[in-house]
Write an enzyme that holds these catalytic residues in place. Structure first.
Site, PDB file in Angstrom:
ATOM      1  N   PHE A 208      15.163  -9.940  28.907  1.00  0.00           N
ATOM      2  CA  PHE A 208      16.380 -10.617  29.389  1.00  0.00           C
ATOM      3  C   PHE A 208      17.452  -9.629  29.851  1.00  0.00           C
ATOM      4  CE2 PHE A 208      15.765 -14.611  26.436  1.00  0.00           C
ATOM      5  CZ  PHE A 208      14.730 -15.038  27.235  1.00  0.00           C
TER       6      PHE A 208
ATOM      7  N   ASN B 128       5.621 -20.376  29.888  1.00  0.00           N
ATOM      8  CA  ASN B 128       6.065 -18.996  30.056  1.00  0.00           C
ATOM      9  C   ASN B 128       4.830 -18.077  30.030  1.00  0.00           C
ATOM     10  OD1 ASN B 128       7.776 -16.625  29.917  1.00  0.00           O
ATOM     11  ND2 ASN B 128       9.355 -17.959  29.079  1.00  0.00           N
ATOM     12  N   THR B 129       5.043 -16.798  29.856  1.00  0.00           N
ATOM     13  CA  THR B 129       3.931 -15.827  29.788  1.00  0.00           C
ATOM     14  C   THR B 129       3.259 -15.886  28.416  1.00  0.00           C
ATOM     15  OG1 THR B 129       5.489 -14.142  29.055  1.00  0.00           O
ATOM     16  CG2 THR B 129       5.037 -14.244  31.410  1.00  0.00           C
TER      17      THR B 129
ATOM     18  N   ASN C 156       9.759 -11.509  24.644  1.00  0.00           N
ATOM     19  CA  ASN C 156      10.381 -10.179  24.654  1.00  0.00           C
ATOM     20  C   ASN C 156      11.743 -10.094  23.982  1.00  0.00           C
ATOM     21  OD1 ASN C 156       8.167  -9.116  26.146  1.00  0.00           O
ATOM     22  ND2 ASN C 156       8.977 -10.212  27.926  1.00  0.00           N
ATOM     23  N   THR C 157      12.200 -11.185  23.379  1.00  0.00           N
ATOM     24  CA  THR C 157      13.404 -11.144  22.546  1.00  0.00           C
ATOM     25  C   THR C 157      12.942 -11.475  21.130  1.00  0.00           C
ATOM     26  OG1 THR C 157      14.882 -11.791  24.346  1.00  0.00           O
ATOM     27  CG2 THR C 157      15.654 -12.241  22.119  1.00  0.00           C
TER      28      THR C 157
ATOM     29  N   LYS D 194      11.757 -24.796  28.148  1.00  0.00           N
ATOM     30  CA  LYS D 194      10.579 -24.036  28.635  1.00  0.00           C
ATOM     31  C   LYS D 194       9.815 -23.489  27.438  1.00  0.00           C
ATOM     32  CE  LYS D 194       9.182 -20.418  31.838  1.00  0.00           C
ATOM     33  NZ  LYS D 194       9.598 -19.577  32.958  1.00  0.00           N
TER      34      LYS D 194
ATOM     35  N   PHE E 273      12.541 -13.896  38.436  1.00  0.00           N
ATOM     36  CA  PHE E 273      12.545 -13.130  39.690  1.00  0.00           C
ATOM     37  C   PHE E 273      13.984 -12.811  40.086  1.00  0.00           C
ATOM     38  CE2 PHE E 273      12.197 -12.009  44.070  1.00  0.00           C
ATOM     39  CZ  PHE E 273      10.921 -11.480  44.215  1.00  0.00           C
TER      40      PHE E 273
ATOM     41  N   MET F  37      10.612  -7.268  29.907  1.00  0.00           N
ATOM     42  CA  MET F  37      11.946  -6.999  30.449  1.00  0.00           C
ATOM     43  C   MET F  37      13.018  -7.180  29.369  1.00  0.00           C
ATOM     44  SD  MET F  37      11.040  -6.352  33.559  1.00  0.00           S
ATOM     45  CE  MET F  37      12.552  -6.243  34.486  1.00  0.00           C
TER      46      MET F  37
ATOM     47  N   ASN G 153       5.008  -8.012  31.412  1.00  0.00           N
ATOM     48  CA  ASN G 153       6.413  -7.592  31.379  1.00  0.00           C
ATOM     49  C   ASN G 153       6.996  -7.704  29.978  1.00  0.00           C
ATOM     50  OD1 ASN G 153       8.897  -9.610  31.150  1.00  0.00           O
ATOM     51  ND2 ASN G 153       7.158 -10.790  31.954  1.00  0.00           N
TER      52      ASN G 153
ATOM     53  N   SER H  25      10.323 -16.802  25.739  1.00  0.00           N
ATOM     54  CA  SER H  25      10.032 -15.423  26.159  1.00  0.00           C
ATOM     55  C   SER H  25       9.537 -14.638  24.957  1.00  0.00           C
ATOM     56  CB  SER H  25      11.288 -14.755  26.706  1.00  0.00           C
ATOM     57  OG  SER H  25      11.071 -13.358  26.766  1.00  0.00           O
TER      58      SER H  25
HETATM   59  C1  FMN Z   1       8.552  -9.883  35.469  1.00  0.00           C
HETATM   60  C2  FMN Z   1       8.701 -11.256  34.914  1.00  0.00           C
HETATM   61  C3  FMN Z   1       9.920 -11.630  34.379  1.00  0.00           C
HETATM   62  C4  FMN Z   1      10.079 -12.909  33.856  1.00  0.00           C
HETATM   63  N1  FMN Z   1      11.290 -13.273  33.356  1.00  0.00           N
HETATM   64  C5  FMN Z   1      11.465 -14.542  32.898  1.00  0.00           C
HETATM   65  C6  FMN Z   1      12.730 -14.954  32.439  1.00  0.00           C
HETATM   66  O1  FMN Z   1      13.706 -14.215  32.458  1.00  0.00           O
HETATM   67  N2  FMN Z   1      12.838 -16.230  31.962  1.00  0.00           N
HETATM   68  C7  FMN Z   1      11.783 -17.106  31.945  1.00  0.00           C
HETATM   69  O2  FMN Z   1      11.942 -18.261  31.519  1.00  0.00           O
HETATM   70  N3  FMN Z   1      10.573 -16.730  32.404  1.00  0.00           N
HETATM   71  C8  FMN Z   1      10.395 -15.482  32.866  1.00  0.00           C
HETATM   72  N4  FMN Z   1       9.173 -15.107  33.340  1.00  0.00           N
HETATM   73  C9  FMN Z   1       8.057 -16.069  33.255  1.00  0.00           C
HETATM   74  C10 FMN Z   1       7.843 -16.825  34.563  1.00  0.00           C
HETATM   75  O3  FMN Z   1       8.956 -17.606  34.887  1.00  0.00           O
HETATM   76  C11 FMN Z   1       6.594 -17.744  34.443  1.00  0.00           C
HETATM   77  O4  FMN Z   1       6.858 -18.753  33.492  1.00  0.00           O
HETATM   78  C12 FMN Z   1       5.357 -16.989  34.008  1.00  0.00           C
HETATM   79  O5  FMN Z   1       5.298 -15.726  34.618  1.00  0.00           O
HETATM   80  C13 FMN Z   1       4.068 -17.743  34.357  1.00  0.00           C
HETATM   81  O6  FMN Z   1       4.008 -17.999  35.739  1.00  0.00           O
HETATM   82  P1  FMN Z   1       3.211 -17.069  36.778  1.00  0.00           P
HETATM   83  O7  FMN Z   1       1.819 -16.883  36.233  1.00  0.00           O
HETATM   84  O8  FMN Z   1       3.263 -17.812  38.069  1.00  0.00           O
HETATM   85  O9  FMN Z   1       3.940 -15.783  36.855  1.00  0.00           O
HETATM   86  C14 FMN Z   1       8.989 -13.827  33.866  1.00  0.00           C
HETATM   87  C15 FMN Z   1       7.776 -13.434  34.421  1.00  0.00           C
HETATM   88  C16 FMN Z   1       7.623 -12.178  34.957  1.00  0.00           C
HETATM   89  C17 FMN Z   1       6.305 -11.789  35.545  1.00  0.00           C
END
Ligand code: FMN
Length: 369
Positions: free
Chosen positions: A120, A249-250, A183-184, A220, A69, A118, A116, A181
């Site tokens: 990084f 993570n996601t 996305n990398t 993580k 965020f 994104m 997402n 992540s």
């Molecule tokens: C738009 C977006 C960007 C994120 N960017 C990162 C990130 O840079 N690093 C990271 O460790 N997790 C990132 N996350 C993952 C969140 O920290 C979290 O682990 C994940 O979204 C699951 O939690 P939630 O269901 O509450 O969103 C991102 C998630 C979202 C939605």
């Protein structure tokens, strides 16, 4: 009010623009003299039952804002003023990088989920360090999440993570090695124990260079790991003296969605967050708890949107919980609401501290019927 604003303003904007606008508003409001103080008085968790001692920190509650965020540490204290007990900034990489081309953030409102990719996008570790150094007060606990610079090959990952850690260690209440992540390219390969070992060792050594203070190290992980990989990471964390694990993570899966498949398809590749990741994140947490007991601080993330979700994770073994997507859909008062509801739950269970709930679902299931 937030629902109205969300549907009238935010949902009309591309998701990333809505994020920028929302976060910009939060920072601007909190920057008005006296407002941050007022917000904290109104919204900070203040019931003593919520206090959590973990990672050498004394936190006012168990709920924090998950990474992503506030990638550049632009406003952790403004976010903290909304009632989060701690904020995780990042992911920050050693070198600044633009991330993937836009659009790269998508809403699935029917599932209250996000996708997402994104990649990084961030201003780099030195810029984040400068911002964190300029914080007026350090009363809010701020964790820092670091990742691999995209242009750096996997074989040089350890040095790249260590470079970020070097710049940020002294400013972090805890540091997270993000290897999860989607996305990398190749990042998640670093979760394999033989890759993770040198990485965590290098970062731990760097953190040990901080004088007078133990900087806690967490890793993580992804929700998409096989059970054997989860066990291997848990064992490695214990062996290397890592302080905790953030799960999760996601996900790259597209399970548990009710949205129109065409909308899901249109979003394309990326990590899915919100309620669809809930079951899987809970499974990973339970697996970690079963493997490590109370020897690690487990931080639950993934699909937490109600106090019941948070409570379930705590009962499953989490000391702390984090959310991102729940906050996006729940609005600025959401962290306050979750903490207030958690306090009610803790009192109803007869606890004097919410920490008494940690891991109790495991104990219940072991008790003879
Ligand atoms: C738009 C977006 C960007 C994120 N960017 C990162 C990130 O840079 N690093 C990271 O460790 N997790 C990132 N996350 C993952 C969140 O920290 C979290 O682990 C994940 O979204 C699951 O939690 P939630 O269901 O509450 O969103 C991102 C998630 C979202 C939605």
């Amino acid at each position: 009010m937030y629902k109205l604003l969300f549907s009238v303003v935010f949902r009309r904007l591309p998701a990333e623009s809505a994020h920028r606008l929302g976060f910009g508003l939060i920072r601007s409001v909190a920057a008005v003299p006296g407002v941050s103080w007022l917000l904290r008085r109104w919204l900070a968790p203040c019931d003593p039952v919520l206090r959590v001692q973990a990672l050498g920190l004394d936190l006012p509650g168990p709920l924090g804002l998950a990474a992503g965020f506030d990638k550049d540490a632009l406003g952790p204290d403004a976010l903290g003023a909304l009632g989060f007990a701690f904020v995780e900034a990042g992911t920050v990489t050693a070198r600044p990088q633009p991330g993937n081309p836009r659009p790269r953030l998508f809403r699935l409102p029917g599932d209250r989920a996000l996708i997402n990719r994104m990649g990084f996008n961030n201003h780099g570790a030195a810029a984040a360090a400068a911002r964190l150094r300029a914080r007026r007060s350090r009363s809010l606990a701020v964790g820092i999440n670091i990742g691999k610079t995209k242009s750096v090959p996997e074989s040089e990952a350890a040095a790249d993570y260590a470079a970020s850690a070097e710049l940020l260690a002294g400013l972090a209440d805890y540091l997270v090695v993000n290897v999860s992540s989607p996305n990398t390219p190749g990042l998640r390969n670093l979760q394999a124990a033989d890759q993770l070992r040198p990485l965590l060792t290098a970062v731990r050594e760097t953190l040990d260079g901080v004088r007078d203070r133990h900087v806690p190290l967490l890793v993580k992980i992804a929700p998409d790991l096989a059970d054997s990989d989860i066990d291997a990471i848990a064992d490695l964390a214990l062996e290397l003296g890592v302080d905790g694990i953030i799960a999760t993570n996601t996900t790259i899966t597209r399970d548990h969605l009710t949205s129109d498949p065409a909308d899901v398809e249109a979003a394309g590749a990326g990590g899915l967050s919100g309620p669809p990741v809930r079951q899987r994140a809970l499974h990973v947490l339970r697996r970690l708890r079963a493997r490590t007991g109370d020897r690690l601080v487990l931080v639950a993330a993934g699909g937490i949107e109600t106090a019941d979700d948070a409570w379930e994770r705590i009962e499953a073994g989490a000391t702390l919980v984090q959310a991102y997507t729940g906050f996006v859909y729940g609005g600025p008062l959401w962290p306050h609401r979750i903490h207030a509801d958690l306090a009610c739950r803790a009192h109803a269970a007869g606890f004097t501290s919410i920490q008494q709930a940690i891991g109790t679902s495991e104990e219940k299931s072991r008790r003879p019927h």
